[in-house]
Scaffold this motif. Structure first.
Motif, short mmCIF file in Angstrom:
data_model
loop_
_atom_site.label_atom_id
_atom_site.label_comp_id
_atom_site.label_asym_id
_atom_site.label_seq_id
_atom_site.Cartn_x
_atom_site.Cartn_y
_atom_site.Cartn_z
N ARG A 25 -14.24 33.72 -2.07
CA ARG A 25 -12.90 33.66 -2.78
C ARG A 25 -11.81 33.18 -1.45
O ARG A 25 -10.88 32.89 -2.15
CB ARG A 25 -12.45 35.14 -2.79
N ALA A 30 -5.91 29.31 -1.34
CA ALA A 30 -5.98 30.82 -1.75
C ALA A 30 -4.71 31.12 -1.52
O ALA A 30 -4.20 31.15 -0.31
CB ALA A 30 -7.12 31.56 -1.40
N ASP A 35 -4.23 35.59 -5.06
CA ASP A 35 -5.44 35.42 -5.44
C ASP A 35 -6.16 36.49 -4.66
O ASP A 35 -7.48 36.84 -5.05
CB ASP A 35 -5.97 33.86 -4.84
#
Length: 85
Positions: A25, A30, A35
């Protein structure tokens, strides 16, 4: 931590360790808040962790404009390499 890539890897490890995020992730683009769901208290914990890693005093004000992982990498790079900032 010399290069931006090393800073990114250290930051990724910190985010995984501190906030139990999945490594996949965490990318340079990001957004920390949207996020990765990092809140202001988490950000203080992250700043403290980075301070211990770099040995540099990191002021919260330096992170007011930080929004993405890339922004954090750049802020840490400026602190650790003031001659190139």
């Amino acid at each position: 931590m010399d290069s931006r890539n090393e800073i990114f890897e250290t930051l990724r490890e910190a985010l995984v360790e501190l906030f139990e995020l999945e490594p996949e992730r965490i990318s340079l683009d990001a957004n920390l808040y949207e996020d990765l769901e990092i809140d202001s208290i988490d950000a203080v914990d992250l700043i403290d962790h980075l301070k211990r890693q770099t040995g540099k005093k990191i002021a919260a004000e330096d992170f007011k404009s930080v929004r993405t992982v890339s922004d954090v990498v750049e802020a840490v790079h400026r602190l650790t390499h003031p001659e190139t900032a």
